[in-house]
Design an enzyme around this catalytic site. Sequence first.
Site, PDB file in Angstrom:
ATOM      1  N   GLY A  83       6.420  -1.700  -0.097  1.00  0.00           N
ATOM      2  CA  GLY A  83       5.141  -1.771  -0.791  1.00  0.00           C
ATOM      3  C   GLY A  83       5.037  -0.756  -1.911  1.00  0.00           C
ATOM      4  N   SER A 122     -10.718   8.118   4.440  1.00  0.00           N
ATOM      5  CA  SER A 122     -10.003   9.031   3.546  1.00  0.00           C
ATOM      6  C   SER A 122     -10.262  10.501   3.870  1.00  0.00           C
ATOM      7  CB  SER A 122     -10.408   8.766   2.089  1.00  0.00           C
ATOM      8  OG  SER A 122      -9.802   9.708   1.230  1.00  0.00           O
ATOM      9  N   ARG A 177      10.871  -9.288  -1.449  1.00  0.00           N
ATOM     10  CA  ARG A 177      10.669  -7.837  -1.401  1.00  0.00           C
ATOM     11  C   ARG A 177      11.962  -7.104  -1.739  1.00  0.00           C
ATOM     12  NH1 ARG A 177       5.553  -5.722  -1.542  1.00  0.00           N
ATOM     13  NH2 ARG A 177       4.236  -6.476   0.148  1.00  0.00           N
ATOM     14  N   GLY A 233      10.432  -0.423   4.416  1.00  0.00           N
ATOM     15  CA  GLY A 233       9.287  -1.025   3.756  1.00  0.00           C
ATOM     16  C   GLY A 233       9.507  -1.201   2.267  1.00  0.00           C
ATOM     17  N   ARG A 267      11.424  -7.182   4.733  1.00  0.00           N
ATOM     18  CA  ARG A 267      11.214  -8.397   5.529  1.00  0.00           C
ATOM     19  C   ARG A 267      11.510  -9.692   4.781  1.00  0.00           C
ATOM     20  NH1 ARG A 267       9.165  -7.487  10.376  1.00  0.00           N
ATOM     21  NH2 ARG A 267       7.998  -5.561  10.803  1.00  0.00           N
ATOM     22  N   ASP A 283       1.572  11.348  -6.222  1.00  0.00           N
ATOM     23  CA  ASP A 283       2.289  10.978  -5.005  1.00  0.00           C
ATOM     24  C   ASP A 283       3.775  11.319  -5.121  1.00  0.00           C
ATOM     25  OD1 ASP A 283       0.150   9.948  -3.529  1.00  0.00           O
ATOM     26  OD2 ASP A 283       0.346   7.961  -4.432  1.00  0.00           O
ATOM     27  N   SER A 309      -9.369  12.767   1.663  1.00  0.00           N
ATOM     28  CA  SER A 309      -9.415  13.452   0.368  1.00  0.00           C
ATOM     29  C   SER A 309     -10.643  14.341   0.193  1.00  0.00           C
ATOM     30  CB  SER A 309      -9.331  12.433  -0.776  1.00  0.00           C
ATOM     31  OG  SER A 309      -8.055  11.837  -0.811  1.00  0.00           O
ATOM     32  N   LYS A 342      -4.701   1.400  -7.633  1.00  0.00           N
ATOM     33  CA  LYS A 342      -3.719   2.212  -8.351  1.00  0.00           C
ATOM     34  C   LYS A 342      -3.151   1.516  -9.588  1.00  0.00           C
ATOM     35  CE  LYS A 342      -2.363   5.104  -4.443  1.00  0.00           C
ATOM     36  NZ  LYS A 342      -1.241   5.651  -3.649  1.00  0.00           N
TER      37      LYS A 342
END
Length: 275
Positions: A130, A17, A157, A128, A153, A105, A19, A68
Amino acid sequence: MTPPRRAAVLGSPIAHSLSPVLHRAAYRALGLDDWSYDRFDIDEAALPGFMGELDASWAGLSLTMPLKRAIIPLLDGVSDTAASVEAVNTVVIGADGRRLGDNTDIPGMVAALRERGVEKVPTAAVLGAGATASSALAALAQICAGPVTAYVRSEARAAEMRGWGERLGVDVRTAGWDEAARALDAPLVVATTPAGTTDALAAEVPERPGTLFDVLYDPWPTRLAAAWSDRGGKVVGGLDLLVHQAVLQVERMTGRVPAPLAAMRAAGEQALAAR
């Protein structure tokens, strides 16, 4: 004299990280010599115990995977932004001890794009599906006027992404990963996949690409980002996102506005160059 204040990033794995580099650079620039920022390798099982041991010296926490969502039941409240994607990456601990969850974010993505002149787009594509992809959809809800196509994929999803679209007010269409090269024709492409996943797409970049937002920062540039830049396309990278979301975290935790974006970015660039 004010007592020393603490903050940290939690997650597992966490050694990579950036951060601490960004937050410590902010503290130096702001003259907050009595503030510290650390990293702790904490998984979901260890999180309740860690939260139970926090004392009054703590000002805030940054959360990364896999925490999260796991953090939410341990908080006193959650912002509308974080609730919209069921993901908290920031905890602000008030003077009264209340622990409030937020998500930087999403506004960080919007700020990173606006910094590069991307204010509004007619359509967009997401690579993607996620947790980062759902945050991308929430950001696109603010800047994309038309449909967003997600390239994924599996049908499971795809269904998840359509569900997030309904919840966030975004017209989400889905397509299989085997059609991902079509995504590159969109005016804005957001790549949210792990390192190496989009490498094969580098050869498919169109002659006049739009904007690519690749959320990775190490390794950088990705093959796709390098090919995009070579074709003259605009590229927003993972460090841009990391810095902008960290700026918002510093402001919320310290109460000092504005946070020193330039100093934080310079520190992040220096740390990445040293790896």
